[in-house]
Write a protein that holds these residues in place. Structure first.
Motif, PDB file in Angstrom:
ATOM      1  N   GLY A 278      -2.990  -7.676   3.276  1.00 31.10           N
ATOM      2  CA  GLY A 278      -2.268  -8.892   2.919  1.00 31.10           C
ATOM      3  C   GLY A 278      -2.923 -10.165   3.401  1.00 31.10           C
ATOM      4  O   GLY A 278      -2.738 -11.225   2.802  1.00 31.10           O
ATOM      5  N   SER A 279      -3.691 -10.048   4.498  1.00 30.60           N
ATOM      6  CA  SER A 279      -4.383 -11.245   5.001  1.00 30.60           C
ATOM      7  C   SER A 279      -5.898 -11.108   4.895  1.00 30.60           C
ATOM      8  O   SER A 279      -6.599 -12.066   4.544  1.00 30.60           O
ATOM      9  CB  SER A 279      -3.988 -11.513   6.455  1.00 30.60           C
ATOM     10  N   GLU A 280      -6.412  -9.915   5.188  1.00 32.51           N
ATOM     11  CA  GLU A 280      -7.858  -9.690   5.110  1.00 32.51           C
ATOM     12  C   GLU A 280      -8.258  -8.909   3.859  1.00 32.51           C
ATOM     13  O   GLU A 280      -9.301  -9.184   3.264  1.00 32.51           O
ATOM     14  CB  GLU A 280      -8.346  -8.936   6.346  1.00 32.51           C
ATOM     15  N   VAL A 281      -7.429  -7.943   3.475  1.00 33.30           N
ATOM     16  CA  VAL A 281      -7.725  -7.128   2.286  1.00 33.30           C
ATOM     17  C   VAL A 281      -6.468  -7.005   1.440  1.00 33.30           C
ATOM     18  O   VAL A 281      -5.344  -7.179   1.925  1.00 33.30           O
ATOM     19  CB  VAL A 281      -8.238  -5.719   2.673  1.00 33.30           C
TER      20      VAL A 281
ATOM     21  N   SER B   2     -12.013  -4.588  -0.545  1.00 32.13           N
ATOM     22  CA  SER B   2     -12.452  -5.921  -0.127  1.00 32.13           C
ATOM     23  C   SER B   2     -13.635  -6.323  -0.995  1.00 32.13           C
ATOM     24  O   SER B   2     -14.108  -5.540  -1.827  1.00 32.13           O
ATOM     25  CB  SER B   2     -12.847  -5.925   1.360  1.00 32.13           C
ATOM     26  N   ASN B   3     -14.119  -7.511  -0.792  1.00 28.27           N
ATOM     27  CA  ASN B   3     -15.280  -7.979  -1.544  1.00 28.27           C
ATOM     28  C   ASN B   3     -16.532  -7.269  -1.045  1.00 28.27           C
ATOM     29  O   ASN B   3     -16.826  -7.294   0.149  1.00 28.27           O
ATOM     30  CB  ASN B   3     -15.432  -9.497  -1.384  1.00 28.27           C
TER      31      ASN B   3
END
Length: 361
Positions: A85-88, A94-95
């Motif tokens: 929710g904040s990092e992924v 993820s990128n």
């Protein structure tokens, strides 16, 4: 679904004549029915519903869904430990910054139903081989004496036939017993090989799968990774390339939902526990057989315990005067025949078997 799985009930029917032990049947019949049932359920989920649904900004999402299903999807393992929710966006997503070496690809899901089907065939193979070797000998010897309510004259005639057969073929059943015990060893080999192949199938993650699931709740909240989601991700990524209006290559980076993995993760956690239990039981069984073969005293105690009420001296005479093959045939006859009829037959056999071959007539 009930009609689809109803045919598997034939594997679980009680046998009239038993030619093997309970653990052997757990491997050959119950496990075969279990694997075939799982294969049918996953096949129905895979080809009747939607096994994959990709989120993509395109007018033809069906093309992307089909492509991602038949090729593969991926996650980034280092993203499983990041805050959702904040990092992924989701566990493992993820990128990637075009770093293909950071991808963990998932290509197994198209093959799960086929793998389970062939595992079921492999589990049934020892029974198929044993049935060919056994050739109906036990059914022939029992001759309906598994039913206690038999007329006395017919019962005595049948007992005499069995006794005469055993005396005439004394010490000629060793190959019969060895073949059966080899089939039991084949069951253990099959389970070990299947565990190894499933571990390779899931990139070395399967052998520790059950332990990791059990330990998951005891790990620190910030550091733990759900092993079910790691091995069977519900949301993955897929790259689809196509040509744009000017002929340049365009990359569609899509998120793909894999609802089928909800079924896969539950199926394989159950199979992990079952295979571990079955491997332990088969290992104990093989060790037990080795001790039984090497120790005549143990065979006497086993025979006496199996046919409780039979004098211990009769069990000792049977073990001493027969070889391991004859002993096994008599042991299985005791499993199949009516208890009282078998006691009478064994008592008579122990008397005759003490007589020298030249004086039998």
């Amino acid at each position: 679904m009930f009609k689809l799985l109803g045919g598997l009930a034939n594997y679980l029917k009680q046998q009239d004549i038993v030619t093997d032990c309970a653990i052997f049947r757990l491997h050959n019949l119950f496990t075969t029915a279990l694997l075939m049932g799982c294969s049918l359920i996953i096949t129905a989920s895979q080809y009747v519903g939607r096994p994959i649904q990709c989120i993509v900004q395109d007018r033809n999402p069906h093309v992307v869904n089909t492509f991602c299903w038949i090729s593969s999807t991926f996650t980034m393992p280092d993203a499983f430990n990041r805050q959702i929710g904040s990092e992924v966006a989701a566990p493992g997503l993820s990128n990637d910054f075009d770093d293909v070496h950071a991808h963990k690809y998932y290509t197994y899901y198209q093959w799960v139903c086929f793998a389970l089907f062939f595992q079921g065939i492999a589990c049934y193979t020892p029974k198929f081989i044993w049935d060919k070797f056994e050739g109906g000998l036990m059914k022939t010897l029992v001759m309906g004496l598994n039913i206690g309510a038999t007329p006395e004259d017919i019962k005595n005639a049948k007992k005499e036939i069995v006794i005469e057969y055993l005396l005439e073929h004394l010490k000629k059943h060793k190959l019969y017993a060895i073949r059966y015990w080899c089939c039991e060893c084949l069951c253990l080999v099959n389970i070990i090989v299947q565990l190894y192949l499933m571990n390779k199938f899931f990139d070395g993650e399967f052998l520790s799968y059950g332990l990791r699931v059990m330990n998951y709740s005891n790990e620190v909240q910030e550091e733990r990774v759900d092993p079910m989601v790691y091995i069977f991700p519900r949301l993955t990524k897929c790259n689809f390339f196509k040509y744009g209006p000017s002929g340049s290559i365009q990359k569609l980076d899509s998120l793909c939902v894999l609802p089928l993995n909800i079924v896969n993760e539950k199926t394989y956690i159950f199979l992990w526990f079952w295979y571990m239990i079955l491997a332990s039981l088969l290992t104990i069984l093989v060790i037990y057989r080795v001790c039984m073969i090497l120790s005549p005293k143990l065979r006497t105690r086993i025979f006496h315990a199996k046919n409780y009420g039979l004098p211990y001296e009769v069990s000792r005479i049977i073990t001493r005067k027969t070889d391991i093959g004859d002993w096994w045939v008599l042991f299985m006859l005791g499993t199949n025949m009516d208890t009282l009829i078998f006691r009478e037959m064994i008592s008579e056999l122990s008397k005759r078997i003490e007589v020298k071959p030249s004086n039998r007539r």
